[in-house]
Design an enzyme around this catalytic site. Structure first.
Site, PDB file in Angstrom:
ATOM      1  N   GLU A 112       0.872  -1.245   0.069  1.00 50.41           N
ATOM      2  CA  GLU A 112      -0.036   0.021   0.049  1.00 50.41           C
ATOM      3  C   GLU A 112       0.696   1.141   0.064  1.00 50.41           C
ATOM      4  O   GLU A 112       0.295   2.384  -0.648  1.00 50.41           O
ATOM      5  CB  GLU A 112      -0.980   0.056   1.064  1.00 50.41           C
ATOM      6  CG  GLU A 112      -2.091  -0.920   1.062  1.00 50.41           C
ATOM      7  CD  GLU A 112      -1.995  -2.165   1.353  1.00 50.41           C
ATOM      8  OE1 GLU A 112      -0.798  -2.642   1.794  1.00 50.41           O
ATOM      9  OE2 GLU A 112      -2.920  -3.147   1.291  1.00 50.41           O
ATOM     10  N   HIS A 131     -11.259  -4.970   9.652  1.00 51.26           N
ATOM     11  CA  HIS A 131     -11.731  -4.714   8.272  1.00 51.26           C
ATOM     12  C   HIS A 131     -12.913  -3.433   8.557  1.00 51.26           C
ATOM     13  O   HIS A 131     -13.806  -3.155   7.841  1.00 51.26           O
ATOM     14  CB  HIS A 131     -12.391  -5.745   7.755  1.00 51.26           C
ATOM     15  CG  HIS A 131     -11.322  -6.891   7.108  1.00 51.26           C
ATOM     16  ND1 HIS A 131     -11.141  -7.932   8.001  1.00 51.26           N
ATOM     17  CD2 HIS A 131     -10.734  -6.944   5.994  1.00 51.26           C
ATOM     18  CE1 HIS A 131     -10.050  -8.525   7.379  1.00 51.26           C
ATOM     19  NE2 HIS A 131      -9.828  -7.776   6.127  1.00 51.26           N
TER      20      HIS A 131
END
Ligand SMILES: Cc1ncc(C[n+]2csc(CCOP(=O)(O)OP(=O)(O)O)c2C)c(N)n1
Ligand SMILES: [Mg+2]
Length: 675
Positions: free
Chosen positions: A412, A478
């Protein structure tokens, strides 16, 4: 005062590779000139630091000129991309800009190229693809990749230069970027400036004995080599060959330059960690006097003396201009945070109305952007054939091809750095994070590189970061609501739509903005029914709150999925308690436009704020503080702030329901508050 005229030889800061073969004496004289120039400027700045006239972390490039000068002379300044490090003053001087301009940066005066918002060697020249570095080492590698790729996409035969030291070679970003460059076959030269130390830490305490950094290239499927930067001629030849090869093959390469750091880490370094005699051994290997002796022994002797005198005089006359330049004034400081809005993009008035889920609305938005805007790209994990974890990008790869819609590796940080590089060079990437909380992997890139770009350099960084956020039965890792974490850092915009039409509009508005914009997409809203979505010429209204329910009893502010819950609560309270709330969907979390909400509060005198994220340091704290500061005297009750418990998000549905606001809990809190 005008800037002094530079010596004529500085007007051509290039070294055609062929010249090294055809006329090595002339080539070496040119290299020596720039090395002497860089060294003298570095030394003079050290003087100013000691006199208290330059501040901050003044890191010198003394000893590194044998690498950076030939490299910058060999680079094609018309197309190539660099992000110089803190040892590369010579590179900055060669890339462009008058010496006064560089001195103004170091003096942090009113004419500083960063408007004195950044210090010392952090300036760069973004308009000419010298991307300003940030302190966090390794981070700029990804950005160089992106800007180089952007150049290639625009048909320019660019090479990128990503620099890092022996110390920085341990950062994750360096490794992520080397993998990414090899994967995407990007023409980038990774240059390790190995001077044996990271601040006070020797290489023996940085990596295992016997490690040769250049050999790591093989692990990334690229070629690597080592070069002795104290042998200037050999170094220049190797660099010329390497740059030529990378330009021709579009494959990355790793060059480990064995170089020197003659004056310690920075101007304040006591160097008490060096072994006895070690400093002397550095100076004995200094390439500058050795190259001078070589030239002075030949036919160039007189020229060497003459150019040194000319450069000395030029440098002193530039100092006379920069030193008395006034100190910077704070005017315009806040206005400089964001790039100003450009003209709206010429969107086509389509699509026609369709009933869509929010996921489909975002898909239509992405398709519209990719169709109408050639500078757009969509990237992220599994967004290609698979269509993304939430199928938002479904079908886009087939329609637009792999060059514009592509999967990224699990990296990322470097991938976001890459997107930043694309953005700074004129592309407009849209990056999907698989789940919002994986963006913490790219925190430095987002909050310190992208977010500060305009403020510190004036460069635009149009980037959309899509954050699938919010709890939806997936547990701690999440389900985060990250708006407080990210938006507490200046320079980021944030939109958080609650309807499919707003999501479509928000995507277009975020896309055309010249700043990094986080698009918060609540996972629980992706498939919450189908609603009409169409091209909306008023899409820019997304930057203001929307009134969802009208009422006079209290002003109720929410955003994201909680808006739907708040609307149900309002309807319930209207029926059961006969109180009507003025409900606003905030939509834009940064910058905040609270005037409509303030006008409501001036009428209702009561405030409720509801969000899904945690209470402590939560976004509601900012909203309540701002609104109460201005309306305290008119409030009829203490504001009510409702959010999640101050816990990680628990997994089991029963526990998640206990953690986050639910309809029943919100009604109970408001009922108690109503008294
Ligand atoms: C990621 C990161 N951690 C810590 C620092 C603080 N710091 C600044 S320079 C430096 C040493 C860097 O060593 P190296 O990469 O070898 O470069 P050199 O200074 O030797 O040229 C450190 C630790 C930083 N800038 N970035
Ligand atoms: Mg080092």
């Amino acid at each position: 005062m005008g800037f002094p005229a530079p010596p004529a030889i500085l007007a051509a800061p290039d070294l055609p590779a062929l010249e090294l073969e055809k006329d090595p004496a002339e080539a070496l004289f040119r290299i020596y000139t720039w090395m002497y120039y860089a060294r003298t400027v570095d030394n003079r700045m050290l003087d100013f630091f000691r006199q208290g006239l330059m501040k901050g972390t003044l890191t010198g490039g003394q000893g590194n000129e044998g690498l950076i000068v030939p490299l910058a002379l060999l680079a094609d300044k018309a197309v190539d991309v660099v992000s110089f490090t803190h040892r590369d003053l010579g590179g900055h001087l060669i890339w462009g800009g008058h010496l006064c301009h560089h001195l103004n940066q170091y003096f942090a005066n009113a004419d500083s190229p960063t408007r004195a918002r950044e210090g010392n060697i952090h300036h760069g020249d973004p308009a000419n693809r010298s991307i300003p570095m940030i302190s966090h080492l390794g981070i700029m590698c990804g950005t160089v990749l992106g800007a180089t790729d952007s150049q290639r996409r625009l048909g320019r035969p660019a090479v990128g230069f990503a620099f890092f030291g022996d110390g920085s070679s341990s950062t994750g970003d360096v490794h992520e970027a080397m993998n990414l460059a090899s994967l995407l076959s990007l023409p980038v030269v990774f240059v390790i400036e190995n001077n044996g130390y990271a601040y006070s830490t020797p290489v023996s305490e940085q990596f295992a004995p016997g490690t040769e950094l250049w050999r790591r290239a093989a692990g990334y499927g690229m070629e690597g080599l080592a070069v002795d930067a104290t042998d200037v001629e050999a170094c220049a030849r190797t660099l010329a060959t390497t740059i030529g090869k990378v330009r021709a093959t579009s494959r990355p390469m790793l060059v480990e330059a064995r170089t020197l750091r003659l004056r310690g880490h920075a101007a304040y370094d006591t160097c008490n960690y060096l072994r006895p005699g070690e400093s002397e051994s550095f100076f004995a290997r200094d390439p500058l006097p050795r190259l001078r002796a070589r030239l002075a022994a030949g036919p160039e002797a007189k020229r060497v003396e003459a150019i040194e005198a000319e450069l000395d005089a030029f440098i002193e006359s530039c100092i006379q201009v920069s030193l008395p330049t006034p100190r910077p004034a704070p005017a315009g400081l806040e206005a400089g945070l964001f790039a100003p809005p450009g003209a709206p993009l010429p969107w086509r008035a389509e699509p026609a109305e369709e009933n869509l889920t929010m996921a489909q609305a975002l898909n239509r938005g992405l398709r519209k952007i990719l169709t109408e805007r050639p500078e757009s790209l969509v990237l992220g994990q599994d967004i290609g054939t698979y269509g993304g974890a939430f199928k938002v990008t479904e079908g886009l790869l087939d329609e637009f091809g792999r060059s514009r819609v592509f999967n990224t590796p699990l990296a990322e940080s470097a991938c976001t750095g890459y997107a930043i590089g694309l953005a700074v060079n004129g592309h407009r990437p849209i990056e999907e994070f698989q789940f919002a909380d994986f963006a913490t992997e790219a925190t430095t890139q987002i909050t310190l590189n992208a977010a500060t770009m305009h403020f510190r350099s004036g460069a635009r960084c149009p980037l959309v970061l899509r954050f699938p956020c919010g709890s939806a039965g997936l547990g701690s890792f999440h389900s985060q609501e990250l708006e407080s974490l990210f938006l507490s850092m200046p320079g980021l915009k944030g939109l958080y739509p609650s309807t499919p039409q707003d999501a479509f509009n928000a995507l277009l508005a975020a896309y055309e903005d010249d700043n990094p914009v986080i698009l918060f997409e609540h996972k629980g809203l992706y498939r919450r029914g189908k609603h009409p979505v169409a091209w909306d010429p008023g899409y820019r209204d997304i930057w203001r709150p929307r009134r969802v329910r009208a009422g006079g009893h209290a002003t109720f502010v929410s955003y994201g999925e909680m808006v739907l819950l708040a609307a149900e609560v309002c309807d319930y309270l209207a029926t059961e308690y006969e109180v009507a709330f003025d409900l606003f969907d905030l939509r834009a979390l940064s910058p905040l436009r609270l005037d409509d909400i303030e006008a409501s509060l001036a009428r209702t005198h009561r405030l409720v704020v509801l969000h899904e994220g945690r209470i402590t340091h939560g976004f509601g704290a900012e909203l309540v503080a701002r609104l109460v500061e201005r309306h305290f005297a008119h409030l009829a009750a203490a504001p009510l702030r409702i959010g999640a418990l101050d816990l990680p998000v628990p997994f089991a549905p029963e526990l998640e329901a206990a953690y986050r606001p639910t309809k029943d809990k919100v009604i109970a809190r408001i009922a108690a508050w109503l008294g």
